[in-house]
Enzyme design. Structure first.
Site, PDB file in Angstrom:
ATOM      1  N   ASP A 183      -1.029  -7.079   2.018  1.00  0.00           N
ATOM      2  CA  ASP A 183      -0.900  -5.957   2.948  1.00  0.00           C
ATOM      3  C   ASP A 183       0.344  -6.081   3.819  1.00  0.00           C
ATOM      4  O   ASP A 183       0.438  -5.458   4.878  1.00  0.00           O
ATOM      5  CB  ASP A 183      -2.146  -5.833   3.829  1.00  0.00           C
ATOM      6  CG  ASP A 183      -2.271  -4.457   4.469  1.00  0.00           C
ATOM      7  OD1 ASP A 183      -1.814  -3.477   3.858  1.00  0.00           O
ATOM      8  OD2 ASP A 183      -2.811  -4.364   5.592  1.00  0.00           O
TER       9      ASP A 183
ATOM     10  N   ASP B  13      -3.201  -3.612  -3.614  1.00  0.00           N
ATOM     11  CA  ASP B  13      -1.849  -3.546  -3.031  1.00  0.00           C
ATOM     12  C   ASP B  13      -0.937  -4.651  -3.553  1.00  0.00           C
ATOM     13  O   ASP B  13       0.217  -4.751  -3.125  1.00  0.00           O
ATOM     14  CB  ASP B  13      -1.870  -3.613  -1.501  1.00  0.00           C
ATOM     15  CG  ASP B  13      -2.539  -2.422  -0.853  1.00  0.00           C
ATOM     16  OD1 ASP B  13      -2.608  -1.362  -1.493  1.00  0.00           O
ATOM     17  OD2 ASP B  13      -3.015  -2.555   0.289  1.00  0.00           O
TER      18      ASP B  13
ATOM     19  N   ASP C 249     -10.857   0.486   7.983  1.00  0.00           N
ATOM     20  CA  ASP C 249      -9.557   0.203   7.367  1.00  0.00           C
ATOM     21  C   ASP C 249      -8.656  -0.583   8.316  1.00  0.00           C
ATOM     22  O   ASP C 249      -7.594  -1.057   7.903  1.00  0.00           O
ATOM     23  CB  ASP C 249      -8.853   1.507   7.001  1.00  0.00           C
ATOM     24  CG  ASP C 249      -9.611   2.290   5.949  1.00  0.00           C
ATOM     25  OD1 ASP C 249     -10.035   1.687   4.949  1.00  0.00           O
ATOM     26  OD2 ASP C 249      -9.801   3.511   6.122  1.00  0.00           O
TER      27      ASP C 249
END
Length: 386
Positions: free
Chosen positions: A106, A144, A345
């Site tokens: 991330d 990701d 999130d």
């Protein structure tokens, strides 16, 4: 070579990771205390006389969904995976793992963390591989992990946005591919394990960019790629995007330049589809889509936020199609619930710096990434405020 696509009838007959609610509490730890907070939330709803709402939340967290393994030593990863595999065997089901521990995950944003070196990560993967063993399992490898690569250079020769100071610009990109390739090869030694690589989503990298990254990550040794993890993009748009990515990867595997891949359908109809017809569908990578929270598609707002962060705890969203192998594309293996509905999130600020971290859409400081967010799950279920 041919891609190993799992049998749709198997998935339908044995729902993915559909563990009993009571069993779930024994091993399902997708975030810090999230399941305990979910259970506490259900109890609060019942205490308040909102028994129907409590039942909806309970039913939601009983749905087939992924088990996230996000940290720990190789031994701890092995133990957690073994617990999940044991529970899956007891219920005659196929577990879905989201492996999420790669360095600079991330790009050190809301879900920062992960291993601190190549050696630490590959050892952790070895533990995960040992824990899964020879049983049937699906691994969503590093959400990701390819869409956000530290110090990456795009196919157009531009530096991508993720440039962490702690990462060595000379080695970080190559190390990301080295670790991903290692994980694909190691997980592939387990005969029942299906591995899917990160394909981003329809509002992110175009087909030519993500296809080039998938090829560098050795997608030909995996079972395909995944889309929309932890995001909200509508399924029909992901199908259209996923088919282009799959065909672009195929184009590259046939010795062509993925830079040729356009965003329009005409390129694929004229150039790629005839080649697929000649070579066979099994030479095209398949994909899975995270449909856990995309029932209303992507949020849009007229508020002049510096950064609306439409992917981060957006309001007025809804649950998507539950896990199934009945999809709208011959190249889509399944719709899965990978991100856990009800988990935050992150502490979204919409780019505002003068609100002390308060999310203006919710009027509170959102829970940290992976923690239970009662207001969000009630909104997803359309029971907020009732």
């Amino acid at each position: 070579m041919g891609f190993r696509h799992f049998c749709a009838s198997l998935l339908v007959a044995t729902p993915v990771a559909a563990f009993e609610y009571e069993a779930t509490t024994e091993f399902y730890r997708p975030g810090p205390g999230a399941i305990d907070a979910a259970i506490a939330h259900i109890q609060t709803l019942e205490d308040d006389g909102r028994t129907d709402d409590a039942a909806l939340v309970r039913e939601t967290i009983q749905q087939p969904m992924a088990v996230w393994i996000t940290q720990g030593t190789p031994s701890e990863a092995e133990t957690q995976a073994k617990q999940v595999m044991s529970a899956a065997r007891a219920h005659g089901e196929i577990p879905v793992f989201a492996a999420y521990n790669i360095p600079f995950r991330d790009c050190a944003q809301y879900s920062d963390g992960g291993a601190t070196s190549v050696e630490e990560y590959t050892g952790w993967i070895d533990g995960l591989v040992a824990g899964i063993g020879e049983g049937d399992a699906i691994v969503i490898l590093e959400p990701d992990g390819l869409a956000i690569i530290p110090h990456a250079t795009t196919v157009d020769g531009e530096l991508d946005w993720c440039q962490p100071e702690e990462g060595d610009p000379a080695t970080a990109e190559a190390e990301r591919y080295e670790m991903t390739q290692y994980a694909v090869a190691a997980l592939g030694t387990n005969p029942g394990t299906k591995v899917y690589l990160d394909g981003g989503h329809a509002d992110w990298h175009g087909p030519r960019e993500i296809a080039a990254r998938l090829l560098r990550a050795n997608i030909q040794e995996a079972d395909g790629f995944f889309l929309n993890v932890s995001n909200y993009v509508a399924t029909d748009r992901q199908i259209a995007h996923g088919e282009k990515v799959a065909k672009c990867v195929f184009w590259g595997l046939e010795g062509n330049d993925t830079a040729d891949c356009a965003d329009d359908d005409a390129f694929y109809a004229e150039n790629v589809d005839p080649l697929i017809a000649e070579k066979g569908d099994n030479t095209v990578p398949h994909f899975v889509i995270d449909t856990s929270r995309n029932g209303n598609g992507v949020w849009s707002t007229n508020e002049p936020y510096p950064d609306a962060e439409v992917w981060c705890n957006p309001p007025d969203r809804a649950l998507g199609v539950p896990a199934t192998a009945e999809t709208a594309s011959p190249f889509a293996d399944a719709y899965l619930w990978i991100k856990i509905p009800g988990e935050s999130d992150g502490s979204c600020s919409r780019g505002l710096t003068d609100q002390e971290g308060v999310d203006p859409e919710w009027g509170i400081v959102d829970p940290a990434a992976g923690e239970w967010f009662p207001e969000q799950i009630e909104t997803l279920l359309d029971v907020a405020g009732e």
